[in-house]
Design an enzyme around this catalytic site. Structure first.
Site, short mmCIF file in Angstrom:
data_model
loop_
_atom_site.label_atom_id
_atom_site.label_comp_id
_atom_site.label_asym_id
_atom_site.label_seq_id
_atom_site.Cartn_x
_atom_site.Cartn_y
_atom_site.Cartn_z
N CYS A 12 3.51 8.80 0.97
CA CYS A 12 4.01 8.05 2.11
C CYS A 12 4.31 6.63 1.63
O CYS A 12 3.40 5.89 1.26
CB CYS A 12 2.94 8.05 3.20
SG CYS A 12 3.40 7.10 4.65
N CYS A 70 1.25 -0.39 16.87
CA CYS A 70 1.29 -0.22 15.42
C CYS A 70 0.75 -1.46 14.71
O CYS A 70 1.19 -2.58 14.97
CB CYS A 70 2.73 0.05 15.00
SG CYS A 70 3.01 -0.02 13.22
N CYS A 88 6.62 -5.63 9.64
CA CYS A 88 7.78 -5.03 10.30
C CYS A 88 8.16 -5.91 11.48
O CYS A 88 7.30 -6.41 12.19
CB CYS A 88 7.45 -3.62 10.78
SG CYS A 88 8.84 -2.78 11.56
N GLU A 93 0.85 -1.20 0.00
CA GLU A 93 0.00 0.00 0.00
C GLU A 93 0.87 1.23 0.00
O GLU A 93 1.93 1.25 0.61
CB GLU A 93 -0.82 0.05 1.29
CG GLU A 93 -1.90 -0.97 1.37
CD GLU A 93 -2.60 -0.89 2.72
OE1 GLU A 93 -3.21 -1.90 3.10
OE2 GLU A 93 -2.54 0.16 3.36
N CYS A 123 -1.19 6.94 9.99
CA CYS A 123 -0.07 6.28 10.65
C CYS A 123 -0.46 5.02 11.37
O CYS A 123 -1.40 5.01 12.15
CB CYS A 123 0.52 7.22 11.70
SG CYS A 123 1.44 8.52 10.99
N CYS A 147 6.28 -2.90 17.45
CA CYS A 147 5.74 -1.85 18.33
C CYS A 147 4.28 -2.19 18.66
O CYS A 147 3.50 -2.52 17.76
CB CYS A 147 5.85 -0.49 17.64
SG CYS A 147 7.55 -0.08 17.22
N1 SAH Z 1 9.17 2.26 11.14
C1 SAH Z 1 9.32 3.66 11.05
C2 SAH Z 1 8.50 4.29 9.97
C3 SAH Z 1 7.07 3.82 9.80
S1 SAH Z 1 5.96 4.21 11.10
C4 SAH Z 1 9.02 4.30 12.39
O1 SAH Z 1 8.50 3.63 13.28
O2 SAH Z 1 9.36 5.47 12.54
C5 SAH Z 1 5.67 5.94 10.85
C6 SAH Z 1 5.15 6.64 12.09
O3 SAH Z 1 3.83 6.19 12.45
C7 SAH Z 1 6.02 6.40 13.32
O4 SAH Z 1 6.30 7.59 13.98
C8 SAH Z 1 5.15 5.51 14.15
O5 SAH Z 1 5.47 5.59 15.47
C9 SAH Z 1 3.78 6.04 13.85
N2 SAH Z 1 2.70 5.13 14.26
C10 SAH Z 1 2.70 3.78 14.25
N3 SAH Z 1 1.53 3.30 14.72
C11 SAH Z 1 0.76 4.37 15.01
C12 SAH Z 1 -0.55 4.54 15.50
N4 SAH Z 1 -1.32 3.50 15.80
N5 SAH Z 1 -1.02 5.79 15.66
C13 SAH Z 1 -0.25 6.85 15.35
N6 SAH Z 1 1.00 6.75 14.89
C14 SAH Z 1 1.51 5.54 14.71
FE1 SF4 Z 2 7.71 -1.03 12.57
FE2 SF4 Z 2 5.39 0.10 13.18
FE3 SF4 Z 2 7.37 0.12 14.95
FE4 SF4 Z 2 7.56 1.64 12.74
S1 SF4 Z 2 6.06 1.87 14.39
S2 SF4 Z 2 9.14 0.33 13.65
S3 SF4 Z 2 6.49 0.33 11.27
S4 SF4 Z 2 6.34 -1.70 14.18
#
Ligand code: SAH
Ligand code: SF4
Length: 353
Positions: free
Chosen positions: A111, A125, A118, A91, A341, A122
Protein backbone atom coordinates in the site's frame (compact mmCIF):
# COMPACT_ATOMS: atom_id res chain seq x y z
CA UNK A 1 20.75 14.82 -8.55
CA UNK A 2 18.46 12.37 -10.30
CA UNK A 3 17.53 9.00 -8.88
CA UNK A 4 17.74 6.29 -11.57
CA UNK A 5 14.47 4.88 -10.17
CA UNK A 6 12.82 7.95 -11.67
CA UNK A 7 13.59 7.00 -15.26
CA UNK A 8 11.35 5.08 -17.62
CA UNK A 9 13.27 2.36 -19.49
CA UNK A 10 13.12 4.44 -22.70
CA UNK A 11 14.64 7.37 -20.84
CA UNK A 12 17.39 5.15 -19.44
CA UNK A 13 18.22 4.10 -23.01
CA UNK A 14 18.34 7.68 -24.19
CA UNK A 15 20.58 8.55 -21.25
CA UNK A 16 23.23 5.93 -22.02
CA UNK A 17 23.09 6.75 -25.73
CA UNK A 18 23.53 10.46 -24.97
CA UNK A 19 26.54 9.53 -22.88
CA UNK A 20 28.02 7.72 -25.85
CA UNK A 21 27.34 4.13 -24.83
CA UNK A 22 25.50 1.43 -26.76
CA UNK A 23 21.78 0.98 -26.10
CA UNK A 24 22.16 -2.42 -24.38
CA UNK A 25 23.95 -0.79 -21.46
CA UNK A 26 20.52 0.49 -20.35
CA UNK A 27 19.38 -3.07 -19.67
CA UNK A 28 22.54 -3.66 -17.66
CA UNK A 29 21.28 -0.92 -15.37
CA UNK A 30 17.58 -1.76 -15.46
CA UNK A 31 17.90 -5.47 -14.71
CA UNK A 32 19.83 -5.03 -11.47
CA UNK A 33 17.69 -2.02 -10.43
CA UNK A 34 14.53 -4.11 -10.47
CA UNK A 35 15.88 -7.55 -9.57
CA UNK A 36 18.95 -7.04 -7.37
CA UNK A 37 18.14 -3.75 -5.68
CA UNK A 38 21.62 -2.16 -5.66
CA UNK A 39 22.30 0.61 -3.15
CA UNK A 40 25.05 2.30 -5.12
CA UNK A 41 26.97 1.98 -8.36
CA UNK A 42 29.51 -0.42 -6.88
CA UNK A 43 26.66 -2.89 -6.51
CA UNK A 44 26.45 -3.06 -10.33
CA UNK A 45 29.95 -4.36 -11.17
CA UNK A 46 28.85 -5.57 -14.60
CA UNK A 47 28.61 -1.93 -15.73
CA UNK A 48 31.82 -0.53 -17.21
CA UNK A 49 33.66 1.54 -14.62
CA UNK A 50 33.71 4.52 -16.96
CA UNK A 51 29.92 4.49 -17.33
CA UNK A 52 29.49 4.30 -13.56
CA UNK A 53 31.79 7.26 -13.16
CA UNK A 54 30.02 9.20 -15.89
CA UNK A 55 26.67 8.59 -14.22
CA UNK A 56 27.95 9.73 -10.84
CA UNK A 57 29.54 12.77 -12.42
CA UNK A 58 26.28 13.68 -14.14
CA UNK A 59 24.52 13.58 -10.75
CA UNK A 60 22.73 10.22 -10.94
CA UNK A 61 22.03 8.31 -7.75
CA UNK A 62 20.43 4.97 -6.93
CA UNK A 63 17.45 4.76 -4.60
CA UNK A 64 17.71 7.72 -2.28
CA UNK A 65 15.07 6.42 0.20
CA UNK A 66 16.47 4.70 3.31
CA UNK A 67 14.57 2.43 5.67
CA UNK A 68 14.74 3.84 9.19
CA UNK A 69 12.00 1.93 11.02
CA UNK A 70 10.19 -1.35 10.59
CA UNK A 71 7.18 -2.54 12.57
CA UNK A 72 5.60 -5.97 12.13
CA UNK A 73 2.14 -6.86 13.43
CA UNK A 74 1.80 -9.71 15.94
CA UNK A 75 0.47 -12.17 13.36
CA UNK A 76 3.32 -11.21 11.01
CA UNK A 77 0.92 -10.37 8.19
CA UNK A 78 1.37 -6.60 8.19
CA UNK A 79 4.67 -4.75 7.99
CA UNK A 80 5.07 -1.00 8.07
CA UNK A 81 8.25 0.74 6.95
CA UNK A 82 9.33 4.28 7.50
CA UNK A 83 11.45 5.48 4.61
CA UNK A 84 13.61 8.52 4.95
CA UNK A 85 13.49 10.74 1.85
CA UNK A 86 15.65 13.78 1.27
CA UNK A 87 13.31 16.24 2.97
CA UNK A 88 10.65 14.16 4.59
CA UNK A 89 9.77 10.59 5.43
CA UNK A 90 7.03 8.32 4.19
CA UNK A 91 5.26 5.24 5.49
CA UNK A 92 4.49 2.26 3.36
CA UNK A 93 2.72 -0.94 4.27
CA UNK A 94 2.90 -4.59 3.22
CA UNK A 95 -0.18 -6.72 3.81
CA UNK A 96 0.11 -10.45 3.43
CA UNK A 97 -2.73 -12.89 3.31
CA UNK A 98 -1.35 -16.24 4.34
CA UNK A 99 -4.69 -17.88 3.66
CA UNK A 100 -4.84 -16.88 0.01
CA UNK A 101 -1.81 -18.25 -1.78
CA UNK A 102 -0.86 -17.70 -5.38
CA UNK A 103 1.39 -20.46 -6.70
CA UNK A 104 2.40 -21.40 -3.14
CA UNK A 105 3.20 -17.80 -2.15
CA UNK A 106 1.09 -15.54 0.01
CA UNK A 107 -0.68 -12.64 -1.66
CA UNK A 108 1.58 -9.70 -0.87
CA UNK A 109 -0.02 -6.32 -1.36
CA UNK A 110 1.94 -3.10 -0.97
CA UNK A 111 0.00 0.00 0.00
CA UNK A 112 1.84 3.10 -1.22
CA UNK A 113 1.54 6.78 -0.45
CA UNK A 114 1.58 9.46 -3.13
CA UNK A 115 1.71 12.51 -0.90
CA UNK A 116 2.72 13.45 2.61
CA UNK A 117 -0.53 14.57 4.15
CA UNK A 118 -3.51 15.36 1.96
CA UNK A 119 -5.35 18.53 1.03
CA UNK A 120 -8.77 16.88 0.72
CA UNK A 121 -9.47 17.13 4.43
CA UNK A 122 -11.83 14.17 4.81
CA UNK A 123 -13.10 14.47 8.36
CA UNK A 124 -12.67 10.78 9.26
CA UNK A 125 -9.14 10.37 7.86
CA UNK A 126 -5.98 10.91 9.91
CA UNK A 127 -4.03 11.95 6.80
CA UNK A 128 -6.71 14.45 5.84
CA UNK A 129 -6.62 15.96 9.30
CA UNK A 130 -2.89 16.61 9.16
CA UNK A 131 -3.29 18.74 6.05
CA UNK A 132 -1.13 18.75 2.94
CA UNK A 133 2.63 18.70 3.30
CA UNK A 134 4.17 17.72 -0.01
CA UNK A 135 3.85 15.68 -3.19
CA UNK A 136 6.05 12.63 -3.53
CA UNK A 137 8.22 12.27 -6.61
CA UNK A 138 7.79 9.18 -8.81
CA UNK A 139 11.06 7.69 -7.53
CA UNK A 140 9.80 8.01 -3.96
CA UNK A 141 6.68 6.08 -4.91
CA UNK A 142 8.73 3.44 -6.77
CA UNK A 143 11.09 3.17 -3.78
CA UNK A 144 8.24 2.16 -1.48
CA UNK A 145 7.65 -0.89 -3.67
CA UNK A 146 11.35 -1.63 -4.19
CA UNK A 147 12.05 -1.73 -0.45
CA UNK A 148 9.38 -4.35 0.09
CA UNK A 149 10.37 -6.23 -3.06
CA UNK A 150 13.83 -6.69 -1.56
CA UNK A 151 12.46 -7.84 1.81
CA UNK A 152 10.13 -10.30 0.06
CA UNK A 153 12.85 -11.56 -2.27
CA UNK A 154 14.97 -12.53 0.73
CA UNK A 155 12.11 -14.80 1.81
CA UNK A 156 11.62 -16.26 -1.65
CA UNK A 157 8.41 -14.27 -2.08
CA UNK A 158 7.45 -11.34 -4.27
CA UNK A 159 5.12 -8.36 -4.61
CA UNK A 160 1.85 -9.61 -6.07
CA UNK A 161 -0.38 -6.53 -5.76
CA UNK A 162 -0.11 -2.81 -5.37
CA UNK A 163 -2.73 -0.40 -4.06
CA UNK A 164 -2.51 3.39 -4.03
CA UNK A 165 -4.33 3.67 -0.73
CA UNK A 166 -1.69 5.10 1.59
CA UNK A 167 -1.31 8.76 2.37
CA UNK A 168 -2.52 11.30 -0.12
CA UNK A 169 -4.77 11.69 -3.11
CA UNK A 170 -3.17 10.04 -6.18
CA UNK A 171 -5.06 12.23 -8.66
CA UNK A 172 -3.77 15.37 -6.95
CA UNK A 173 -0.22 14.25 -7.81
CA UNK A 174 -1.15 12.79 -11.17
CA UNK A 175 2.05 13.19 -13.18
CA UNK A 176 4.36 11.65 -10.58
CA UNK A 177 1.82 8.95 -9.74
CA UNK A 178 1.41 7.86 -13.36
CA UNK A 179 5.17 7.95 -13.99
CA UNK A 180 5.60 5.57 -11.05
CA UNK A 181 2.83 3.32 -12.40
CA UNK A 182 4.49 3.17 -15.82
CA UNK A 183 7.89 2.28 -14.33
CA UNK A 184 6.38 -0.33 -12.03
CA UNK A 185 4.39 -1.99 -14.82
CA UNK A 186 6.97 -1.69 -17.61
CA UNK A 187 8.28 -5.09 -18.68
CA UNK A 188 11.80 -3.70 -18.61
CA UNK A 189 11.06 -1.92 -15.33
CA UNK A 190 9.57 -3.60 -12.28
CA UNK A 191 7.19 -5.57 -14.49
CA UNK A 192 4.13 -5.83 -12.24
CA UNK A 193 0.92 -6.72 -14.12
CA UNK A 194 -1.32 -3.70 -14.68
CA UNK A 195 -4.30 -5.68 -13.44
CA UNK A 196 -2.58 -6.11 -10.10
CA UNK A 197 -2.62 -2.39 -9.39
CA UNK A 198 -5.51 -0.39 -7.93
CA UNK A 199 -5.63 3.36 -7.69
CA UNK A 200 -7.95 4.76 -5.07
CA UNK A 201 -9.28 8.29 -5.49
CA UNK A 202 -11.60 10.53 -3.56
CA UNK A 203 -13.36 11.09 -6.88
CA UNK A 204 -11.46 13.76 -8.81
CA UNK A 205 -13.28 13.24 -12.10
CA UNK A 206 -10.71 14.98 -14.30
CA UNK A 207 -8.08 12.56 -12.97
CA UNK A 208 -10.34 9.56 -13.54
CA UNK A 209 -10.87 10.61 -17.17
CA UNK A 210 -7.17 11.16 -17.68
CA UNK A 211 -6.38 7.72 -16.25
CA UNK A 212 -8.95 6.15 -18.57
CA UNK A 213 -7.06 7.61 -21.55
CA UNK A 214 -3.73 6.06 -20.49
CA UNK A 215 -4.57 2.77 -22.12
CA UNK A 216 -3.63 0.85 -18.98
CA UNK A 217 -5.52 -1.99 -17.34
CA UNK A 218 -5.33 -0.46 -13.88
CA UNK A 219 -8.08 -1.08 -11.35
CA UNK A 220 -9.93 1.99 -10.08
CA UNK A 221 -11.46 2.45 -6.65
CA UNK A 222 -13.54 5.53 -5.91
CA UNK A 223 -14.10 6.59 -2.30
CA UNK A 224 -17.77 7.53 -2.29
CA UNK A 225 -18.81 7.34 1.40
CA UNK A 226 -22.26 8.87 0.82
CA UNK A 227 -25.06 8.50 -1.72
CA UNK A 228 -25.97 12.21 -1.83
CA UNK A 229 -24.12 15.49 -2.05
CA UNK A 230 -25.39 16.94 1.21
CA UNK A 231 -23.97 14.14 3.33
CA UNK A 232 -20.87 13.72 1.19
CA UNK A 233 -19.87 17.35 1.60
CA UNK A 234 -19.92 16.91 5.36
CA UNK A 235 -17.51 13.99 5.13
CA UNK A 236 -15.40 15.21 2.20
CA UNK A 237 -15.43 18.99 2.63
CA UNK A 238 -13.54 19.63 -0.60
CA UNK A 239 -15.90 17.47 -2.69
CA UNK A 240 -17.48 20.65 -4.13
CA UNK A 241 -16.66 20.47 -7.84
CA UNK A 242 -17.25 16.72 -8.06
CA UNK A 243 -20.84 15.83 -7.30
CA UNK A 244 -21.93 12.26 -6.55
CA UNK A 245 -23.60 12.14 -9.98
CA UNK A 246 -20.45 13.37 -11.75
CA UNK A 247 -18.38 10.77 -9.92
CA UNK A 248 -20.71 7.93 -10.85
CA UNK A 249 -20.59 9.10 -14.48
CA UNK A 250 -16.77 9.25 -14.43
CA UNK A 251 -16.73 5.70 -13.03
CA UNK A 252 -18.98 4.58 -15.85
CA UNK A 253 -16.74 6.21 -18.46
CA UNK A 254 -13.70 4.51 -16.90
CA UNK A 255 -15.43 1.15 -17.15
CA UNK A 256 -16.48 1.76 -20.76
CA UNK A 257 -13.00 2.82 -21.78
CA UNK A 258 -10.95 0.19 -19.92
CA UNK A 259 -13.37 -2.69 -19.36
CA UNK A 260 -12.27 -2.69 -15.71
CA UNK A 261 -15.08 -2.80 -13.18
CA UNK A 262 -14.94 0.12 -10.74
CA UNK A 263 -15.04 -0.40 -6.98
CA UNK A 264 -16.78 2.14 -4.76
CA UNK A 265 -15.28 2.37 -1.31
CA UNK A 266 -17.64 3.30 1.46
CA UNK A 267 -16.29 3.95 4.96
CA UNK A 268 -19.13 3.03 7.32
CA UNK A 269 -19.60 5.33 10.30
CA UNK A 270 -22.16 4.62 13.01
CA UNK A 271 -25.06 7.07 12.98
CA UNK A 272 -23.54 9.00 10.06
CA UNK A 273 -23.90 7.02 6.84
CA UNK A 274 -24.95 3.53 7.94
CA UNK A 275 -28.75 3.68 8.20
CA UNK A 276 -31.00 1.36 6.17
CA UNK A 277 -32.45 4.45 4.42
CA UNK A 278 -29.01 5.51 3.27
CA UNK A 279 -28.24 1.95 2.19
CA UNK A 280 -31.38 2.04 0.03
CA UNK A 281 -30.38 5.38 -1.45
CA UNK A 282 -26.91 3.99 -2.25
CA UNK A 283 -28.46 0.88 -3.76
CA UNK A 284 -30.68 2.86 -6.10
CA UNK A 285 -27.77 5.06 -7.09
CA UNK A 286 -25.59 2.11 -8.09
CA UNK A 287 -28.20 -0.43 -9.16
CA UNK A 288 -27.54 -1.90 -12.57
CA UNK A 289 -24.23 -0.14 -13.25
CA UNK A 290 -22.18 -3.29 -12.64
CA UNK A 291 -19.86 -1.79 -10.08
CA UNK A 292 -18.74 -3.22 -6.79
CA UNK A 293 -19.06 -1.72 -3.30
CA UNK A 294 -16.39 -2.26 -0.69
CA UNK A 295 -17.70 -1.41 2.77
CA UNK A 296 -14.94 -0.32 5.17
CA UNK A 297 -16.02 -0.24 8.82
CA UNK A 298 -14.30 2.97 9.97
CA UNK A 299 -11.09 2.93 11.98
CA UNK A 300 -11.63 5.54 14.62
CA UNK A 301 -8.57 7.70 13.93
CA UNK A 302 -9.86 11.20 13.33
CA UNK A 303 -12.97 12.98 14.56
CA UNK A 304 -15.54 11.33 16.74
CA UNK A 305 -16.51 8.50 14.47
CA UNK A 306 -17.47 5.04 15.55
CA UNK A 307 -17.60 1.74 13.78
CA UNK A 308 -21.19 0.48 13.32
CA UNK A 309 -22.25 -2.70 15.10
CA UNK A 310 -21.75 -5.96 13.24
CA UNK A 311 -25.52 -6.16 12.95
CA UNK A 312 -25.88 -2.85 11.13
CA UNK A 313 -22.92 -3.63 8.88
CA UNK A 314 -24.59 -6.89 7.83
CA UNK A 315 -27.92 -5.14 7.33
CA UNK A 316 -26.33 -2.45 5.15
CA UNK A 317 -24.62 -5.11 3.07
CA UNK A 318 -27.86 -7.08 2.76
CA UNK A 319 -29.80 -4.09 1.42
CA UNK A 320 -27.20 -3.55 -1.29
CA UNK A 321 -27.02 -7.24 -2.18
CA UNK A 322 -30.82 -7.50 -2.32
CA UNK A 323 -30.83 -4.68 -4.85
CA UNK A 324 -28.31 -6.63 -6.94
CA UNK A 325 -25.35 -4.41 -6.02
CA UNK A 326 -22.23 -6.48 -5.63
CA UNK A 327 -20.80 -5.82 -2.18
CA UNK A 328 -18.07 -6.95 0.23
CA UNK A 329 -16.96 -5.88 3.70
CA UNK A 330 -13.25 -5.12 3.94
CA UNK A 331 -11.26 -7.14 6.41
CA UNK A 332 -8.93 -4.73 8.13
CA UNK A 333 -5.31 -5.55 8.63
CA UNK A 334 -2.66 -3.93 10.74
CA UNK A 335 -4.84 -1.83 13.02
CA UNK A 336 -2.63 -2.48 16.05
CA UNK A 337 0.41 -1.06 14.27
CA UNK A 338 -1.54 1.92 12.90
CA UNK A 339 -1.15 0.68 9.37
CA UNK A 340 -4.79 0.33 8.44
CA UNK A 341 -6.81 2.69 6.24
CA UNK A 342 -6.75 6.27 7.38
CA UNK A 343 -4.15 5.61 10.04
CA UNK A 344 -1.04 6.43 8.10
CA UNK A 345 0.73 9.37 9.61
CA UNK A 346 4.37 10.24 9.79
CA UNK A 347 4.45 9.80 13.56
CA UNK A 348 5.62 6.20 13.25
CA UNK A 349 8.58 7.00 15.45
CA UNK A 350 6.35 7.99 18.33
CA UNK A 351 3.88 5.21 17.80
CA UNK A 352 6.60 2.56 17.85
CA UNK A 353 8.02 3.60 21.19
N1 SAH B 1 -7.01 9.55 -1.16
C1 SAH B 1 -7.43 8.32 -1.71
C2 SAH B 1 -6.54 7.16 -1.36
C3 SAH B 1 -6.05 7.05 0.06
S1 SAH B 1 -7.25 6.71 1.29
C4 SAH B 1 -8.86 8.03 -1.30
O1 SAH B 1 -9.39 8.71 -0.43
O2 SAH B 1 -9.45 7.14 -1.91
C5 SAH B 1 -7.59 4.99 1.03
C6 SAH B 1 -8.92 4.55 1.60
O3 SAH B 1 -8.94 4.61 3.03
C7 SAH B 1 -10.09 5.41 1.13
O4 SAH B 1 -11.15 4.64 0.69
C8 SAH B 1 -10.44 6.16 2.37
O5 SAH B 1 -11.74 6.59 2.36
C9 SAH B 1 -10.18 5.14 3.44
N2 SAH B 1 -10.11 5.71 4.79
C10 SAH B 1 -9.63 6.92 5.17
N3 SAH B 1 -9.76 7.09 6.50
C11 SAH B 1 -10.31 5.96 6.98
C12 SAH B 1 -10.65 5.51 8.28
N4 SAH B 1 -10.47 6.27 9.35
N5 SAH B 1 -11.18 4.27 8.41
C13 SAH B 1 -11.36 3.49 7.32
N6 SAH B 1 -11.05 3.87 6.08
C14 SAH B 1 -10.53 5.08 5.90
FE1 SF4 C 1 -7.01 12.42 1.43
FE2 SF4 C 1 -7.69 10.81 3.43
FE3 SF4 C 1 -9.58 11.97 1.98
FE4 SF4 C 1 -8.08 10.03 0.88
S1 SF4 C 1 -9.51 9.79 2.59
S2 SF4 C 1 -8.66 12.00 -0.03
S3 SF4 C 1 -6.13 10.42 1.90
S4 SF4 C 1 -8.11 13.03 3.27
Amino acid sequence: MTDLYRLLPEEMEQLVIDMGYPRYRADQILLPLYYQFPKNFEDIPQLPKQLREDLIEAGYTIGSAKETHRIVSEDGDTTKLLLQLSETSVETVLMQYSSSKIGGHPRSTICVSTQIGCAMGCVFCATGQMGFETNLAAEDIVSQVIHFAEILQQRGEHVTNLVFMGMGEPMANYDEMIRAVKILTHDRGFGLGQRHITISTIGITSGIDKLAEENLQIGLAISLHAPNNELRKKLVPTAGPNSVEDIIDAGRRYFEKTGRRVTFEYALMAGVNDSPEIAKELASLLEGNGSHVNLIPINPTAGNFKRPTQESIIKFEQILSDAGVNCTVRVEKGTEISAACGQLRTDIVNSSK
